[in-house]
Design a protein around this motif. Structure first.
Motif, mmCIF file in Angstrom:
data_model
loop_
_atom_site.group_PDB
_atom_site.id
_atom_site.type_symbol
_atom_site.label_atom_id
_atom_site.label_comp_id
_atom_site.label_asym_id
_atom_site.label_seq_id
_atom_site.Cartn_x
_atom_site.Cartn_y
_atom_site.Cartn_z
ATOM 1 N N ARG A 38 0.833 -1.194 0.000
ATOM 2 C CA ARG A 38 0.000 0.000 0.000
ATOM 3 C C ARG A 38 0.870 1.247 0.000
ATOM 4 O O ARG A 38 2.012 1.230 0.442
ATOM 5 C CB ARG A 38 -0.950 0.007 1.193
ATOM 6 C CG ARG A 38 -0.270 0.130 2.556
ATOM 7 C CD ARG A 38 -1.289 -0.031 3.680
ATOM 8 N NE ARG A 38 -0.678 0.110 4.995
ATOM 9 C CZ ARG A 38 -1.308 -0.118 6.141
ATOM 10 N NH1 ARG A 38 -2.603 -0.506 6.129
ATOM 11 N NH2 ARG A 38 -0.689 0.036 7.296
ATOM 12 N N GLN A 39 0.261 2.322 -0.492
ATOM 13 C CA GLN A 39 0.965 3.598 -0.522
ATOM 14 C C GLN A 39 -0.009 4.696 -0.152
ATOM 15 O O GLN A 39 -1.011 4.920 -0.838
ATOM 16 C CB GLN A 39 1.559 3.865 -1.906
ATOM 17 C CG GLN A 39 2.451 5.081 -1.959
ATOM 18 C CD GLN A 39 3.270 5.146 -3.239
ATOM 19 O OE1 GLN A 39 2.971 4.490 -4.225
ATOM 20 N NE2 GLN A 39 4.333 5.931 -3.202
ATOM 21 N N ALA A 40 0.295 5.362 0.956
ATOM 22 C CA ALA A 40 -0.500 6.494 1.412
ATOM 23 C C ALA A 40 0.084 7.773 0.827
ATOM 24 O O ALA A 40 1.271 7.816 0.461
ATOM 25 C CB ALA A 40 -0.494 6.545 2.932
ATOM 26 N N PRO A 41 -0.703 8.839 0.745
ATOM 27 C CA PRO A 41 -0.197 10.101 0.183
ATOM 28 C C PRO A 41 1.052 10.577 0.916
ATOM 29 O O PRO A 41 1.083 10.628 2.155
ATOM 30 C CB PRO A 41 -1.366 11.064 0.395
ATOM 31 C CG PRO A 41 -2.576 10.197 0.407
ATOM 32 C CD PRO A 41 -2.127 8.921 1.075
ATOM 33 N N GLY A 42 2.069 10.912 0.159
ATOM 34 C CA GLY A 42 3.295 11.426 0.732
ATOM 35 C C GLY A 42 4.205 10.388 1.363
ATOM 36 O O GLY A 42 5.229 10.739 1.963
ATOM 37 N N LYS A 43 3.833 9.107 1.246
ATOM 38 C CA LYS A 43 4.635 8.048 1.847
ATOM 39 C C LYS A 43 5.100 7.059 0.781
ATOM 40 O O LYS A 43 4.547 6.995 -0.309
ATOM 41 C CB LYS A 43 3.832 7.321 2.923
ATOM 42 C CG LYS A 43 3.488 8.188 4.121
ATOM 43 C CD LYS A 43 2.858 7.357 5.225
ATOM 44 C CE LYS A 43 2.584 8.198 6.456
ATOM 45 N NZ LYS A 43 1.989 7.382 7.560
ATOM 46 N N GLU A 44 6.102 6.264 1.144
ATOM 47 C CA GLU A 44 6.584 5.240 0.238
ATOM 48 C C GLU A 44 5.663 4.021 0.277
ATOM 49 O O GLU A 44 4.951 3.789 1.258
ATOM 50 C CB GLU A 44 8.011 4.832 0.621
ATOM 51 C CG GLU A 44 9.034 5.932 0.431
ATOM 52 C CD GLU A 44 10.452 5.444 0.670
ATOM 53 O OE1 GLU A 44 11.382 6.217 0.413
ATOM 54 O OE2 GLU A 44 10.622 4.293 1.094
ATOM 55 N N ARG A 45 5.721 3.251 -0.796
ATOM 56 C CA ARG A 45 4.955 2.009 -0.843
ATOM 57 C C ARG A 45 5.520 1.044 0.197
ATOM 58 O O ARG A 45 6.741 0.905 0.342
ATOM 59 C CB ARG A 45 5.024 1.392 -2.235
ATOM 60 C CG ARG A 45 4.078 0.228 -2.438
ATOM 61 C CD ARG A 45 4.098 -0.259 -3.883
ATOM 62 N NE ARG A 45 3.609 0.773 -4.803
ATOM 63 C CZ ARG A 45 3.365 0.552 -6.084
ATOM 64 N NH1 ARG A 45 3.544 -0.659 -6.607
ATOM 65 N NH2 ARG A 45 2.946 1.530 -6.871
ATOM 66 N N GLU A 46 4.623 0.372 0.928
ATOM 67 C CA GLU A 46 5.055 -0.531 1.977
ATOM 68 C C GLU A 46 4.349 -1.875 1.863
ATOM 69 O O GLU A 46 3.220 -1.960 1.357
ATOM 70 C CB GLU A 46 4.777 0.067 3.364
ATOM 71 C CG GLU A 46 3.315 0.292 3.665
ATOM 72 C CD GLU A 46 3.061 0.801 5.082
ATOM 73 O OE1 GLU A 46 4.029 1.017 5.829
ATOM 74 O OE2 GLU A 46 1.879 0.961 5.433
ATOM 75 N N LEU A 47 5.013 -2.900 2.359
ATOM 76 C CA LEU A 47 4.429 -4.233 2.374
ATOM 77 C C LEU A 47 3.291 -4.290 3.371
ATOM 78 O O LEU A 47 3.386 -3.753 4.476
ATOM 79 C CB LEU A 47 5.494 -5.267 2.738
ATOM 80 C CG LEU A 47 5.064 -6.724 2.845
ATOM 81 C CD1 LEU A 47 6.210 -7.638 2.386
ATOM 82 C CD2 LEU A 47 4.658 -7.104 4.252
ATOM 83 N N VAL A 48 2.200 -4.953 2.956
ATOM 84 C CA VAL A 48 1.087 -5.219 3.868
ATOM 85 C C VAL A 48 1.097 -6.701 4.255
ATOM 86 O O VAL A 48 1.150 -7.041 5.428
ATOM 87 C CB VAL A 48 -0.261 -4.859 3.226
ATOM 88 C CG1 VAL A 48 -1.412 -5.226 4.154
ATOM 89 C CG2 VAL A 48 -0.302 -3.374 2.868
ATOM 90 N N ALA A 49 1.044 -7.568 3.252
ATOM 91 C CA ALA A 49 1.038 -9.006 3.518
ATOM 92 C C ALA A 49 1.400 -9.753 2.247
ATOM 93 O O ALA A 49 1.044 -9.317 1.149
ATOM 94 C CB ALA A 49 -0.334 -9.469 4.012
ATOM 95 N N THR A 50 2.104 -10.865 2.401
ATOM 96 C CA THR A 50 2.440 -11.721 1.269
ATOM 97 C C THR A 50 2.223 -13.176 1.649
ATOM 98 O O THR A 50 2.219 -13.538 2.831
ATOM 99 C CB THR A 50 3.890 -11.538 0.818
ATOM 100 O OG1 THR A 50 4.765 -11.868 1.903
ATOM 101 C CG2 THR A 50 4.165 -10.130 0.343
ATOM 102 N N MET A 51 2.044 -13.997 0.614
ATOM 103 C CA MET A 51 1.874 -15.430 0.826
ATOM 104 C C MET A 51 2.551 -16.179 -0.313
ATOM 105 O O MET A 51 2.341 -15.857 -1.487
ATOM 106 C CB MET A 51 0.393 -15.812 0.897
ATOM 107 C CG MET A 51 0.156 -17.302 1.051
ATOM 108 S SD MET A 51 -1.591 -17.742 1.143
ATOM 109 C CE MET A 51 -1.872 -17.594 2.894
ATOM 110 N N THR A 52 3.346 -17.196 0.033
ATOM 111 C CA THR A 52 3.978 -18.016 -0.981
ATOM 112 C C THR A 52 3.007 -19.106 -1.450
ATOM 113 O O THR A 52 1.958 -19.323 -0.844
ATOM 114 C CB THR A 52 5.243 -18.688 -0.424
ATOM 115 O OG1 THR A 52 4.851 -19.631 0.588
ATOM 116 C CG2 THR A 52 6.200 -17.666 0.159
#
Length: 121
Positions: A38-52
């Motif tokens: 996810r990416q909020a205004p003015g912020k860098e994209r960040e991991l929320v959740a992943t699954m292999t």
């Protein structure tokens, strides 16, 4: 050509729930991992959740206990169930797939177009 199509974003009040879905289509040999960023205004994209593909999951600390990621491998689809949403969860949510296309022998990252999630009273 591989495509990721997201759905399920929207507006919700604090404490509410939303479910995101992302379907991968096209010429795909195998998907090694799928997830959400996810990416909020003015912020860098960040991991929320992943699954292999084997079911190993990884969550951001900020969403642990509130968000649940799941996959339907037969449908090449990943879901994100978001509960107890907070205003700070407001962002554009992007689907990611780490996969090997049918025409290749190496792994690539693919991204969806993004879906807006807004949490506000």
């Amino acid at each position: 050509q591989v495509q990721l199509v997201e759905s399920g974003g929207g507006f919700v009040q604090p404490g509410g729930s939303l479910r995101l879905a992302c379907a991968a289509s096209g010429s795909i040999f195998t998907i090694n991992a799928m997830g959400w960023y996810r990416q909020a205004p003015g912020k860098e994209r960040e991991l929320v959740a992943t699954m292999t593909g084997g079911g190993y999951t990884n969550y951001a600390d900020s969403v642990k206990g509130r968000f649940t990621i799941s996959r339907d491998n037969a449908k090449n689809t990943v879901y994100l169930q978001m509960n107890s949403l907070k205003p700070e969860d407001t962002a554009v949510y992007y689907c990611n797939a780490r996969l090997i296309p049918g025409s290749s022998w190496r792994e690539y990252d693919y991204w969806g177009q993004g879906t807006q999630v807004t949490v506000s009273s």
